[in-house]
Design an enzyme around this catalytic site. Sequence first.
Site, PDB file in Angstrom:
ATOM      1  N   TYR A 109       0.828  -1.150   0.070  1.00 30.65           N
ATOM      2  CA  TYR A 109      -0.093  -0.142  -0.105  1.00 30.65           C
ATOM      3  C   TYR A 109       0.754   1.071  -0.107  1.00 30.65           C
ATOM      4  O   TYR A 109       2.185   1.309   0.558  1.00 30.65           O
ATOM      5  CB  TYR A 109      -0.895  -0.131   1.110  1.00 30.65           C
ATOM      6  CG  TYR A 109      -1.766  -1.075   1.479  1.00 30.65           C
ATOM      7  CD1 TYR A 109      -3.061  -1.174   0.992  1.00 30.65           C
ATOM      8  CD2 TYR A 109      -1.462  -2.335   2.020  1.00 30.65           C
ATOM      9  CE1 TYR A 109      -4.047  -2.417   1.179  1.00 30.65           C
ATOM     10  CE2 TYR A 109      -2.144  -3.544   2.372  1.00 30.65           C
ATOM     11  CZ  TYR A 109      -3.555  -3.448   1.566  1.00 30.65           C
ATOM     12  OH  TYR A 109      -4.325  -4.512   1.798  1.00 30.65           O
ATOM     13  N   ARG A 117     -10.779   4.701  -2.052  1.00 36.01           N
ATOM     14  CA  ARG A 117     -10.964   3.374  -1.899  1.00 36.01           C
ATOM     15  C   ARG A 117      -9.726   2.675  -1.584  1.00 36.01           C
ATOM     16  O   ARG A 117      -8.834   2.698  -2.168  1.00 36.01           O
ATOM     17  CB  ARG A 117     -11.537   2.827  -3.020  1.00 36.01           C
ATOM     18  CG  ARG A 117     -12.202   1.119  -2.592  1.00 36.01           C
ATOM     19  CD  ARG A 117     -13.228   0.918  -1.645  1.00 36.01           C
ATOM     20  NE  ARG A 117     -14.480   1.542  -1.824  1.00 36.01           N
ATOM     21  CZ  ARG A 117     -15.415   1.088  -2.254  1.00 36.01           C
ATOM     22  NH1 ARG A 117     -15.319  -0.193  -2.539  1.00 36.01           N
ATOM     23  NH2 ARG A 117     -16.689   1.432  -2.173  1.00 36.01           N
ATOM     24  N   LEU A 118      -9.749   2.054  -0.653  1.00 39.41           N
ATOM     25  CA  LEU A 118      -8.683   1.059  -0.316  1.00 39.41           C
ATOM     26  C   LEU A 118      -8.213   0.169  -1.233  1.00 39.41           C
ATOM     27  O   LEU A 118      -8.809  -0.485  -1.913  1.00 39.41           O
ATOM     28  CB  LEU A 118      -8.917   0.213   0.970  1.00 39.41           C
ATOM     29  CG  LEU A 118      -7.817  -0.818   1.460  1.00 39.41           C
ATOM     30  CD1 LEU A 118      -6.587  -0.110   2.130  1.00 39.41           C
ATOM     31  CD2 LEU A 118      -8.544  -1.808   2.567  1.00 39.41           C
ATOM     32  N   HIS A 119      -6.900   0.159  -1.623  1.00 40.31           N
ATOM     33  CA  HIS A 119      -6.447  -0.738  -2.920  1.00 40.31           C
ATOM     34  C   HIS A 119      -4.695  -1.327  -2.475  1.00 40.31           C
ATOM     35  O   HIS A 119      -4.103  -0.492  -2.051  1.00 40.31           O
ATOM     36  CB  HIS A 119      -6.320   0.119  -4.099  1.00 40.31           C
ATOM     37  CG  HIS A 119      -5.777   1.296  -4.235  1.00 40.31           C
ATOM     38  ND1 HIS A 119      -6.112   2.581  -3.433  1.00 40.31           N
ATOM     39  CD2 HIS A 119      -4.473   1.590  -4.770  1.00 40.31           C
ATOM     40  CE1 HIS A 119      -5.413   3.567  -3.714  1.00 40.31           C
ATOM     41  NE2 HIS A 119      -4.272   3.259  -4.427  1.00 40.31           N
ATOM     42  N   LEU A 120      -4.723  -2.340  -2.653  1.00 39.63           N
ATOM     43  CA  LEU A 120      -3.444  -3.292  -2.670  1.00 39.63           C
ATOM     44  C   LEU A 120      -2.958  -3.346  -4.076  1.00 39.63           C
ATOM     45  O   LEU A 120      -3.490  -3.859  -4.793  1.00 39.63           O
ATOM     46  CB  LEU A 120      -3.773  -4.509  -1.909  1.00 39.63           C
ATOM     47  CG  LEU A 120      -2.638  -5.535  -1.927  1.00 39.63           C
ATOM     48  CD1 LEU A 120      -1.511  -4.946  -1.221  1.00 39.63           C
ATOM     49  CD2 LEU A 120      -2.965  -6.728  -1.209  1.00 39.63           C
TER      50      LEU A 120
END
Length: 214
Positions: A109, A117-120
Amino acid sequence: MTKRFRIVTMKRQITTNTNKPANAKEPHWSAGLLQAIEDPECKIREDDKIVVIKDKYPKAQFHYLVLPKENINSIWHVKIEHQELLTHMHNIACSLAEEQADHEFIMGYHAQPSMQRLHLHVISTDFNSPCLKTKYHWNSFTTPFFLPSSDVCHQLREKGTIKKKEPNKCMEYLNTKLKCHKCSTQPKNMPDLKRHLLTHIDKSKQSKAKCVNM
């Protein structure tokens, strides 16, 4: 006559723009991921918890994003109850890397994410892409600005929280002098770095994707 002409002109402008509300705004670029997860051309995998998309501006030959369906704005909005979700995202990332066994991947991250929006990130370490253009692009993946997924999962599991990077440290990482991630070479600029990276590609193809299983 002049006042009447102005009134008529304004009425014409109003009636010719009825297709778009007067207060309508284009979505901010930072919301691009929210649109991408609904685009079937971007989406490559999905289950009840996550969506995987291809990064529209990939910084390597393979660059995927794993996003939760739950509305979590960023890594800094993750709570202890999201431990299972982040572990699931990590395992999905590992499976993506394993599909390209002749490439090495990193998964993690950004310390200061720019997109909602959370994103890996799941990205191959060839970094061979025309979209990799700036020092900030490079340093966002090759310095401590990039938070390894396995470390994030471990922190959340063991401490119930994720240690945040200070803004001044983040800028320091992004402004770090260019350095190859595979050797001690310090290119003078991005074109020089990208030419140097090509020398490592053949070696990378001989390596298998590395992944820490959770």
